[in-house]
Design an enzyme around this catalytic site. Structure first.
Site, PDB file in Angstrom:
ATOM      1  N   ASP A   1      27.524  43.858  34.934  1.00 21.69           N
ATOM      2  CA  ASP A   1      28.944  44.019  34.605  1.00 21.69           C
ATOM      3  C   ASP A   1      29.090  45.308  33.810  1.00 21.69           C
ATOM      4  O   ASP A   1      28.168  45.723  33.104  1.00 21.69           O
ATOM      5  CB  ASP A   1      29.493  42.827  33.808  1.00 21.69           C
ATOM      6  CG  ASP A   1      31.003  42.689  33.983  1.00 21.69           C
ATOM      7  OD1 ASP A   1      31.441  41.817  34.752  1.00 21.69           O
ATOM      8  OD2 ASP A   1      31.750  43.475  33.359  1.00 21.69           O
TER       9      ASP A   1
ATOM     10  N   CYS B   1      40.410  35.893  42.786  1.00 21.35           N
ATOM     11  CA  CYS B   1      41.424  34.909  42.400  1.00 21.35           C
ATOM     12  C   CYS B   1      42.799  35.526  42.664  1.00 21.35           C
ATOM     13  O   CYS B   1      43.722  35.406  41.884  1.00 21.35           O
ATOM     14  CB  CYS B   1      41.269  34.456  40.946  1.00 21.35           C
ATOM     15  SG  CYS B   1      41.383  35.772  39.758  1.00 21.35           S
TER      16      CYS B   1
END
Ligand code: SAM
Length: 465
Positions: free
Chosen positions: A259, A360
């Site tokens: 990340d 999402c």
């Protein structure tokens, strides 16, 4: 940090699923906790309205340095809240006052268009108490620390009534009071009525339970890496899916988790430690710069790619009318560009067999469009596998095979809005057995033709082969 910047940071954290509003507000250093909590909740409640007004007023196009969450908070305060307070907000308050007339006009126009007179009436049905589909509280049992039976027993001893495994979605929709059950499709997922707050529950605090929406459990479940596998989690923080992968792998094998965001990686390290994950290597790195030729990743057969997205599928952002409150074209373009680059790059890892792409978001631009483009670019090396064929909500059929993807939403699946695609490498099976080779060796030209036919066959591998 000033009130408005803190509120924007909390909203960004909630959108990227770093935690609940409450946990992020408490984790912030802001002293007037109640004030911050109220501002974040109200801004989130009106998020769809605020996005619509901001978009129509062209605020983010005019003020390129203003980030979307800060814009929401400031416009909330300007139009719907108590007006700017204290020293917080600094120069942004001045900037907003330049756009005040236009923003007010756009809010008024929205009300006229929707035939309402009060701000409150602009709220979408899902935000009102007793409104549209409520998403239940899903709780994943962390099998690295406990098992379903023990978790169920614990809740029963606390006065909850266990109703067994649900047989259909309707069982989840009607759940009330202190009742709970097991999800009909996902093996280790407990379901409680919406608004059940388990953040202070001892099993959650001890990492035995993970509070994770059902749709967000799908990527790891569908990737299904076996114990001992080598896996990349490309955009991993804050790590709910990584901990799910580790549970499926029984902590055996290796997860390389990347990340960009140091702060989110720090929360992820805490989350993984609490969940008892020991097979994961965390790295603060841009996944796009992780070389597929690096000897460390030569055995990686599974990749989970859950990149940054608009979050338009999160319940708080459900749209009242098609197009209203949607992320701007520019934002979608930028996000989709990154998502496609990350997907293209992931598909270059030499031993990759299966990849899950998830967001999402409900926007076609970030979902089916990205998948279609990546399939075209990989030149037939990968194809889509059907993701849970019994799942009711499928990908938008904008290209043949898009229905192999799955979608999720509060109305259709009682979950947050979500999208999942499974990429599987197209295998060229050995055309002839060694015995056949001995008895009749075909010419090299015949072999090439046969191989081409197999590679082009439209057959689709089963999702959990
Ligand atoms: N998979 C995570 C989970 O289940 O908890 C959620 C991931 S979140 C949707 C997207 C993440 O991608 C963010 O944490 C963001 O910092 C990270 N990200 C964005 N660009 C990235 C890049 N180029 N390389 C690695 N991570 C990136």
């Amino acid at each position: 940090m000033a009130l408005y910047a803190e509120a924007a940071a909390v909203l960004a954290g909630v959108e990227s699923r770093q935690g609940s509003i409450k946990s992020l507000v408490y984790a912030s250093r802001f002293q007037r906790v109640k004030q911050l909590y109220a501002l974040v909740c109200e801004t989130q409640r009106y998020a769809a309205v605020l996005d619509a007004v901001i978009e129509r007023a062209g605020l983010l196009r005019a003020e390129k340095k203003l980030r979307p969450h800060l814009a929401q908070v400031l416009v909330y305060e300007l139009l719907l809240g108590r007006g700017f307070r204290g020293a917080g907000g600094g120069r942004w308050k001045q900037v907003l006052s330049r756009h005040q007339a236009r923003l007010k006009a756009e809010l008024a126009r929205l009300k006229v268009q929707r035939g309402v007179s009060r701000n409150e009436d602009l709220l979408d049905a899902g935000s009102k108490p007793g409104g549209a589909a409520q998403v239940p509280r899903f709780v994943r049992v962390n099998t690295l620390k406990t098992c379903c039976e023990d978790a169920v027993d614990y809740f029963k001893r606390q006065g909850f009534t266990y109703q067994g495994r649900a047989s259909c979605l309707e069982d989840l929709r009607t759940l009330q009071g202190k009742r709970f059950l097991l999800d009909p499709l996902l093996p280790e997922l407990l379901v409680f009525p919406a608004h059940t707050d388990l953040h202070d529950h001892p099993l959650y605090q001890a990492g035995h339970l993970i509070l994770q929406d059902k749709a967000s459990c799908l990527p790891a479940m569908l990737l299904a890496p076996p114990p001992g596998a080598q896996v990349i989690d490309a955009c991993a923080a804050p790590g709910n899916k990584t901990s799910h992968l580790a549970a499926l792998m029984k902590n055996q094998g290796r997860i390389f988790a990347f990340d960009l965001d140091a702060k989110r990686l720090a929360s992820m390290a805490t989350l993984l430690a609490r969940a008892g994950v020991s097979c994961c290597e965390l790295a603060e790195r841009d996944f796009l710069a992780v070389s597929a030729a690096d000897p460390r990743y030569q055995q990686v057969q599974y990749i989970l790619l859950d990149p940054s997205c608009s979050g338009s599928g999160m319940p708080s952002r459900q749209l009242e009318e098609p197009g209203a409150g949607a992320p701007s074209k520019e934002r979608l373009q930028a996000l989709a560009g990154f998502q496609l680059r990350a997907l293209d790059h992931a598909l270059t890892f030499p031993s990759l067999r299966r990849l899950i792409y998830s967001t999402c978001s409900l926007c076609q631009e970030e979902n089916e469009d990205v998948v279609q483009e990546a399939l075209q670019r990989c030149g037939g090396a990968f194809r889509l596998a059907p993701a849970m064929p019994t799942w009711p909500h499928r990908g938008l059929s904008i290209f043949p095979g898009a229905e192999h993807c799955l979608r999720a939403s509060p109305d259709t699946t009682l979950t947050g809005g979500f999208f999942v695609a499974i990429f599987e490498r197209v295998e060229v099976p050995s055309l002839v057995s060694p015995e056949q080779v001995e008895s009749s060796e075909p010419s090299p030209a015949t072999k090439r033709k046969k191989r081409r036919r197999v590679a082009a066959a439209p057959e689709v591998l089963p999702a959990d082969s």
